[in-house]
Scaffold this motif. Structure first.
Motif, PDB file in Angstrom:
ATOM      1  N   VAL A   1       0.851  -1.193   0.000  1.00 33.70           N
ATOM      2  CA  VAL A   1       0.000   0.000   0.000  1.00 33.70           C
ATOM      3  C   VAL A   1       0.886   1.242   0.000  1.00 33.70           C
ATOM      4  CG1 VAL A   1      -2.029  -1.009   1.094  1.00 33.70           C
ATOM      5  CG2 VAL A   1      -0.167  -0.104   2.513  1.00 33.70           C
ATOM      6  N   GLU A   2       0.332   2.331  -0.557  1.00 29.45           N
ATOM      7  CA  GLU A   2       1.100   3.578  -0.590  1.00 29.45           C
ATOM      8  C   GLU A   2       1.478   3.973   0.836  1.00 29.45           C
ATOM      9  OE1 GLU A   2       2.304   5.238  -3.107  1.00 29.45           O
ATOM     10  OE2 GLU A   2       1.298   3.896  -4.529  1.00 29.45           O
ATOM     11  N   GLY A   3       2.660   4.454   1.021  1.00 30.99           N
ATOM     12  CA  GLY A   3       3.051   4.877   2.371  1.00 30.99           C
ATOM     13  C   GLY A   3       4.558   4.846   2.494  1.00 30.99           C
ATOM     14  N   PRO A   4       5.059   5.159   3.691  1.00 29.63           N
ATOM     15  CA  PRO A   4       6.512   5.264   3.868  1.00 29.63           C
ATOM     16  C   PRO A   4       7.257   3.959   3.585  1.00 29.63           C
ATOM     17  CG  PRO A   4       5.324   5.770   5.928  1.00 29.63           C
ATOM     18  CD  PRO A   4       4.303   5.514   4.882  1.00 29.63           C
ATOM     19  N   ARG A   5       6.601   2.838   3.901  1.00 29.51           N
ATOM     20  CA  ARG A   5       7.280   1.558   3.687  1.00 29.51           C
ATOM     21  C   ARG A   5       7.554   1.332   2.207  1.00 29.51           C
ATOM     22  NH1 ARG A   5       5.290  -3.956   6.629  1.00 29.51           N
ATOM     23  NH2 ARG A   5       7.089  -4.116   7.953  1.00 29.51           N
ATOM     24  N   LYS A   6       6.512   1.609   1.434  1.00 29.75           N
ATOM     25  CA  LYS A   6       6.639   1.415  -0.015  1.00 29.75           C
ATOM     26  C   LYS A   6       7.716   2.360  -0.558  1.00 29.75           C
ATOM     27  CE  LYS A   6       3.839   1.408  -4.168  1.00 29.75           C
ATOM     28  NZ  LYS A   6       2.468   1.383  -4.650  1.00 29.75           N
ATOM     29  N   ALA A   7       7.692   3.598  -0.063  1.00 27.93           N
ATOM     30  CA  ALA A   7       8.675   4.577  -0.548  1.00 27.93           C
ATOM     31  C   ALA A   7      10.089   4.117  -0.209  1.00 27.93           C
ATOM     32  CB  ALA A   7       8.394   5.938   0.093  1.00 27.93           C
ATOM     33  N   ARG A   8      10.231   3.507   0.947  1.00 25.90           N
ATOM     34  CA  ARG A   8      11.575   3.058   1.345  1.00 25.90           C
ATOM     35  C   ARG A   8      12.056   1.916   0.474  1.00 25.90           C
ATOM     36  NH1 ARG A   8      11.966   1.153   6.754  1.00 25.90           N
ATOM     37  NH2 ARG A   8      14.146   0.952   6.188  1.00 25.90           N
ATOM     38  N   VAL A   9      11.134   0.997   0.162  1.00 19.86           N
ATOM     39  CA  VAL A   9      11.528  -0.134  -0.694  1.00 19.86           C
ATOM     40  C   VAL A   9      11.943   0.399  -2.063  1.00 19.86           C
ATOM     41  CG1 VAL A   9      10.722  -2.245  -1.830  1.00 19.86           C
ATOM     42  CG2 VAL A   9      10.070  -1.785   0.538  1.00 19.86           C
ATOM     43  N   GLN A  10      11.141   1.315  -2.556  1.00 18.66           N
ATOM     44  CA  GLN A  10      11.416   1.862  -3.883  1.00 18.66           C
ATOM     45  C   GLN A  10      12.770   2.611  -3.888  1.00 18.66           C
ATOM     46  OE1 GLN A  10       8.094   4.074  -5.290  1.00 18.66           O
ATOM     47  NE2 GLN A  10       8.651   3.701  -7.432  1.00 18.66           N
ATOM     48  N   ALA A  11      12.976   3.418  -2.855  1.00 19.85           N
ATOM     49  CA  ALA A  11      14.212   4.210  -2.805  1.00 19.85           C
ATOM     50  C   ALA A  11      15.428   3.297  -2.681  1.00 19.85           C
ATOM     51  CB  ALA A  11      14.155   5.174  -1.625  1.00 19.85           C
ATOM     52  N   ALA A  12      15.309   2.267  -1.853  1.00 21.65           N
ATOM     53  CA  ALA A  12      16.442   1.355  -1.662  1.00 21.65           C
ATOM     54  C   ALA A  12      16.760   0.643  -2.970  1.00 21.65           C
ATOM     55  CB  ALA A  12      16.125   0.350  -0.567  1.00 21.65           C
ATOM     56  N   ALA A  13      15.708   0.203  -3.651  1.00 21.66           N
ATOM     57  CA  ALA A  13      15.921  -0.531  -4.904  1.00 21.66           C
ATOM     58  C   ALA A  13      16.559   0.387  -5.949  1.00 21.66           C
ATOM     59  CB  ALA A  13      14.580  -1.076  -5.405  1.00 21.66           C
ATOM     60  N   THR A  14      16.109   1.625  -5.995  1.00 23.00           N
ATOM     61  CA  THR A  14      16.657   2.552  -6.991  1.00 23.00           C
ATOM     62  C   THR A  14      18.133   2.822  -6.713  1.00 23.00           C
ATOM     63  OG1 THR A  14      14.496   3.575  -7.025  1.00 23.00           O
ATOM     64  CG2 THR A  14      16.280   4.824  -8.051  1.00 23.00           C
ATOM     65  N   GLU A  15      18.436   3.065  -5.444  1.00 20.25           N
ATOM     66  CA  GLU A  15      19.838   3.369  -5.107  1.00 20.25           C
ATOM     67  C   GLU A  15      20.722   2.152  -5.389  1.00 20.25           C
ATOM     68  OE1 GLU A  15      20.500   4.717  -1.077  1.00 20.25           O
ATOM     69  OE2 GLU A  15      22.525   5.428  -1.563  1.00 20.25           O
ATOM     70  N   ALA A  16      20.190   0.961  -5.050  1.00 20.08           N
ATOM     71  CA  ALA A  16      20.972  -0.258  -5.300  1.00 20.08           C
ATOM     72  C   ALA A  16      21.293  -0.371  -6.783  1.00 20.08           C
ATOM     73  CB  ALA A  16      20.191  -1.485  -4.831  1.00 20.08           C
ATOM     74  N   TRP A  17      20.300  -0.085  -7.597  1.00 22.52           N
ATOM     75  CA  TRP A  17      20.532  -0.254  -9.037  1.00 22.52           C
ATOM     76  C   TRP A  17      21.493   0.803  -9.573  1.00 22.52           C
ATOM     77  CZ3 TRP A  17      19.872  -4.858 -10.505  1.00 22.52           C
ATOM     78  CH2 TRP A  17      20.096  -5.166 -11.854  1.00 22.52           C
ATOM     79  N   GLN A  18      21.456   1.994  -8.975  1.00 21.59           N
ATOM     80  CA  GLN A  18      22.420   3.028  -9.414  1.00 21.59           C
ATOM     81  C   GLN A  18      23.857   2.562  -9.149  1.00 21.59           C
ATOM     82  OE1 GLN A  18      21.101   6.380  -7.196  1.00 21.59           O
ATOM     83  NE2 GLN A  18      19.619   7.015  -8.762  1.00 21.59           N
ATOM     84  N   TYR A  19      24.060   1.926  -8.021  1.00 27.23           N
ATOM     85  CA  TYR A  19      25.401   1.407  -7.707  1.00 27.23           C
ATOM     86  C   TYR A  19      25.778   0.257  -8.643  1.00 27.23           C
ATOM     87  CZ  TYR A  19      26.699   3.863  -3.390  1.00 27.23           C
ATOM     88  OH  TYR A  19      27.096   4.809  -2.473  1.00 27.23           O
ATOM     89  N   LEU A  20      24.758  -0.569  -8.937  1.00 27.76           N
ATOM     90  CA  LEU A  20      25.021  -1.820  -9.649  1.00 27.76           C
ATOM     91  C   LEU A  20      25.236  -1.604 -11.153  1.00 27.76           C
ATOM     92  CD1 LEU A  20      25.211  -4.619  -8.541  1.00 27.76           C
ATOM     93  CD2 LEU A  20      22.737  -4.876  -8.800  1.00 27.76           C
TER      94      LEU A  20
END
Ligand SMILES: Cc1ncc(COP(=O)(O)O)c(C=O)c1O
Length: 966
Positions: free
Chosen positions: A178-197
């Motif tokens: 569901v929309e909310g801080p948890r979802k935003a955190r998952v999305q942000a973590a995944a994006t940052e991980a991919w930028q590194y990768l």
């Protein structure tokens, strides 16, 4: 297979096959019967079969599962078995097939049978010790190494766990949250991980990998020492051709669940992997982003699985684990983990080449700047003054001219007590004391970002410079050329470099994170132009090797890898990185460590005089009188020596002289000292494994009156133990040998402070005296007020000995021992000659001995032993009711024993568990060691200034560890 099909498959419920159908299948196709137990699985059905022929695992999956993928798994199993790796074999059906295609309840299914590996997974262990982390990492490396040349058409498959698909999969599955801080955190973590990768991808080698070597899929058994040993790996369902590093990333992500919230705890796995199967720098850099991406995939897939199969308890339980993994994976900056991983694998960051910078404070150029030592050994610190808030800044301000703190120094003021966490002690910044208004200029070109009032960051190309304590700073967002004004300093200025753009690093790091943080926050020395770096700490391991090479090895040290301890305060010992350990061992330092009265008293007396007892000085008479005031009526003579051994040795000589005999009775399993005579009467096998077979003929050990685990148990056992003494005395009488005496600790110290059976000493003393012998109470450990309720241990038995020996706490660590006796006994020795001990009773020793007594009184330490010791015992007693491993609590006051047994009726000693408990307590900041002949008793004998808070911290920590798997 396209990703959508893949996700569809990941959402399929498990096949519907009952146990009786599974049994029928086994009978029909494998000729096997037995009982089944369902094993958890997310998408397949797994059963354990216990049959007369052995144990097997029946695996059933949906019929649309591609056979070539299952064949690839079987081929890999065979391939690894040929290379001696522990994996299950595939059991052929009667038809000779390894893989059956079936139809049950209208469902097309595939079934196969595998050998069962005995043991259990480590899933339920909350915490994996570093050795196990390393073992799992090394095992992953061995499997990867073995599979490097393995190929099979079934490896080319689309799998949701393949990190190459992570971005697409995450995007597809994100709507499940569901929309909310948890979802935003998952999305942000995944994006940052991919930028590194992303920039590393083309450099990542590929091969066949298991992709699920985890705590869950490895099987372990305990060996005789109760150490977990790896038996093998199961579940090849994710076997795939992909990036090699993906395998370790899966293992590491699973380990995060056992890392107690600290992602750096997984480093031993990476270090161990690297030794067996070296990874490239690109792989090492890809590892952490891949772990974070995996954590995001895990939570999303878990949520997805629960949404399609809400009844699957296995998936629901897993989901909680997966969120936990995600939380740990996102708890530290990417750059920190990347650096720590590179360092663990032996690659350090290239040094920052700050060559063309200009000075931050040109006006200080050439001026002397005082380096203020705020480290553990700093002479500025004494008597706990480092606990005062703001002490470091006070010390900087106390300098007459410009002064600086040191970068990379482990600061004593940052230590904390009664705390299981490592303290953040390592300074990643430098504090400066400079004239207010000192002009600052940009040491390199950059953009100024104002942060707090008087603080901000100059973001340069290579590095950012954080500054606090700036007045007239540039405007936020202003671009500065090198050398342009950066405002002026206030009196105190703090600065820090950071190599990670946009990251505001912490000012201090814990010792275990210090190396990585120091690489990211290098020294600002080039911008200051004067030395502001701490001297690196000496290597504690190298020091230990020097000790082992020069100091005779029979003088053991605690712990295999002991921390280097150079400072103590009250009931704490502090290592060189500023970690305070609760000292539960030091019965000698009764007043606590670093007591200012000890410092003052010894300094004063040393400055006046230190000589021997043949001279005439006041201290020797005063101290002897003080000791006699503490002794029972009728005891009127004192000898002063330097240790418990000397005191007991002298006591034996007194007994010999007084009785005219030689034969001594001593109690089995006791320790009385190391000299020839005291060693002869010591039979503790923990101290001397040959003790029972090497006694000289004048020593007559009697049964240890251990009411807990001795030959006779409980308070009713007195008569039985006295009978044993009678038998010895009768034998000596029959042989016409004169008994010299009987020596015993009045509270049974070696076994953790067990009280002797009621009336035991009264009876034994009577019998020995009747034969002309002297009764010696060894109060070296238990006497002098430690027991709380009693000043001397013999008071508990209602007796008065003929000779009392004491040492340990008398001098609070200064070598000091004493023998107190009656005049006629002392004079019997005098008849044989003079007694002289060069340092015994020296003025310094006497003054220290009296100061110890003074402080014990002034600080109420005897009361403390009674009240806090009473609370201590009650709290330990409560553990007996809660934890089956805790058999009993012995002792009183600050002399307590916690005895661990595997079985309360057989009293089987829990020796290995006790060792593991002590080791674990050390990690939690507590020094504790086992005692007793089976080393299954915690011997608890802290300084007598120990507080209630420390006691609670200790008992809470013991309870926490007991709740873990020992
Ligand atoms: C009961 C007892 N007696 C005597 C000694 C010997 O004392 P020291 O080490 O001071 O020689 C010890 C030392 O541990 C002891 O525990």
């Amino acid at each position: 297979m396209p990703l959508t099909t893949l996700i569809h498959r990941s959402s399929l419920p498990r096949p519907d096959v009952s146990e009786s159908q599974a049994l029928q299948l086994l009978q029909e196709h494998y000729g096997l019967t037995g009982t089944l137990q369902s094993l958890g699985s997310q998408q397949d059905l797994n059963f354990r079969l216990d049959s007369p022929q052995g144990r097997y695992v029946l695996k059933i999956c949906h019929g649309d599962y591609s056979p070539v993928e299952l064949q690839a798994q079987h081929a890999a199993l065979g391939y690894l078995r040929e290379r001696w790796l522990p994996v299950p074999g595939v059991v052929p059906a009667r038809s000779g097939e390894h893989l059956l295609a079936l139809s049950l309840n209208g469902q097309p299914l595939r079934a196969r049978l595998l050998e069962y590996i005995e043991g259990q997974s480590l899933t339920r262990l909350k915490r994996l010790e570093p050795r196990l982390m390393a073992e799992l990492g090394e095992f992953c490396a061995r499997i990867d190494h073995a599979l490097a040349d393995f190929s099979h058409p079934g490896l080319e498959r689309t799998l949701q766990w393949d990190p190459r698909h992570a971005p697409a999969l995450i995007e597809h599955l994100l709507p499940v949250l569901v929309e909310g801080p948890r979802k935003a955190r998952v999305q942000a973590a995944a994006t940052e991980a991919w930028q590194y990768l992303a920039p590393l991808i083309e450099h990542l080698p590929q091969q066949a990998v298991h992709l699920d070597i985890t705590d869950d899929n490895t099987v372990w058994q305990r060996d005789a020492q109760r150490h977990w040993q790896l038996q093998g790996v199961i579940d090849f369902g994710d076997l795939l051709h992909t990036w090699r590093i993906a395998d370790l990333s899966v293992t590491c992500a699973a380990l995060l669940h056992h890392a107690e919230g600290d992602p750096l705890r997984i480093l031993p796995a990476i270090q161990a992997y690297q030794v067996v199967n070296p990874l490239t720098e690109a792989e090492l850099k890809a590892l952490w982003p891949m772990i974070v991406a995996r954590a995001a995939v895990l939570v999303l897939s878990g949520e997805q699985q629960v949404s399609v199969d809400p009844g699957n308890a296995y998936s629901r339980d897993n989901l909680a684990h997966e969120w936990e993994i995600f939380e740990v994976a996102t708890s530290v900056p990417f750059a920190l983990m990347e650096t720590a991983i590179l360092q663990a694998a032996g690659h350090d960051l290239a040094p920052l080449g700050l060559v063309n910078t200009t000075l931050l404070m040109p006006s200080l150029n050439g001026q002397p700047v005082a380096r203020v030592d705020l480290g553990v050994l700093s002479e500025h610190f004494q008597a706990g003054n480092w606990q005062q808030p703001g002490i470091d800044q006070q010390l900087l301000r106390a300098q007459s001219g410009p002064a600086c703190s040191l970068h990379g120094q482990y600061r004593l003021s940052r230590t904390h007590i009664d705390n299981p966490q490592e303290p953040e002690t390592c300074a990643l910044h430098v504090e400066l004391q400079v004239p207010s208004g000192t002009a600052l200029q940009a040491p390199f070109a950059g953009v100024w970002h104002a942060a707090l009032t008087g603080g901000g960051c100059l973001q340069g190309e290579q590095v950012s410079l954080w500054l606090w304590g700036v007045v007239d700073a540039p405007a936020d967002g202003q671009a500065l050329k090198q050398g342009e004004p950066l405002g002026q300093s206030s009196v105190g200025l703090m600065l820090q470099l950071c190599r990670v753009p946009g990251l505001c690093p912490p000012l201090f790091a814990t010792p275990s994170r210090a190396q990585a943080w120091l690489a990211l926050c290098p020294s600002p020395q080039p911008l200051l132009g004067f030395a502001c770096d701490a001297e690196p700490l000496a290597d504690a391991q190298a020091l230990l090797e020097r000790r082992d090479a020069s100091f005779a090895r029979s003088q053991k040290h605690y712990y295999q890898q002991p921390p280097q301890i150079e400072r103590g305060w009250r009931n704490y010992l502090i290592d060189m990185q500023g970690r305070s350990y609760l000292d539960m061992l030091n019965n000698v330092a009764v007043l606590g460590h670093g007591h200012p009265r000890m410092v003052a008293e010894s300094a004063r007396q040393w400055s006046l005089l230190n000589t021997n007892s043949r001279f005439h000085y006041a201290a020797i008479a005063e101290f002897s009188e003080r000791l006699l005031e503490l002794a029972p009526e009728g005891m009127d003579r004192v000898f002063l020596v330097n240790s418990g051994t000397e005191a007991n040795d002298l006591a034996i000589r007194l007994a010999w002289a007084y009785s005219g005999g030689r034969d001594m009775l001593s109690v089995l399993e006791a320790y009385h000292g190391w000299s020839v005579a005291t060693d002869a009467i010591s039979t503790s096998i923990a101290d001397n494994p040959q003790a029972l077979t090497t006694r000289p003929d004048w020593v007559h050990p009697v049964m240890a009156p251990n009411t807990y685990r001795g030959a006779y148990r409980g308070a009713e056992s007195t008569a039985d133990y006295v009978r044993d003494v009678d038998a010895t005395l009768d034998r000596l009488t029959a042989q016409k040998r004169q008994v010299a005496g009987f020596i015993c600790e009045p509270v049974y110290g070696n076994a953790g402070g067990i009280a002797l059976p009621p009336g035991y000493l009264q009876q034994v003393y009577g019998k020995v005296r009747a034969l002309g012998g002297a009764c010696i109470a060894d109060e070296v450990q238990v006497g002098y007020g430690r027991l709380g309720e009693y000043f001397w241990g013999f008071e508990q038995q209602g007796v008065v000995p003929d000779i009392i020996t004491m040492a340990k706490g008398m001098g609070n660590g200064h070598p000091l021992g004493a023998v107190i006796t009656r005049r006629e006994i002392a004079e019997a020795l005098e008849a044989e000659g003079y007694f002289f001990s060069s340092a015994g009773g020296s003025p310094v020793s006497c003054r220290i001995g009296m100061a110890v007594l003074d402080v014990m009184g002034e600080e109420g330490l005897w009361d403390n032993a009674r009240t806090v010791g009473g609370h201590f015992k009650a709290r330990l007693q409560a553990l007996v009711d809660k934890h089956p491993l805790v058999g009993a609590v012995h002792g009183s006051g600050f002399y307590l024993g916690l005895e661990l047994v595997r079985d309360r009726s057989t009293l089987e000693p829990a020796t290995e568990e006790t060792a593991a408990l002590c080791e674990r307590l050390r990690e939690l900041g507590i020094f504790m060691q086992p005692t007793g002949d089976y080393l299954n008793i915690l011997k608890i004998k802290p300084p007598m200034c120990t507080t209630r808070e420390s006691v609670d911290f200790f008992v809470d920590s013991v309870a926490k560890v007991l709740a873990e798997d020992l």
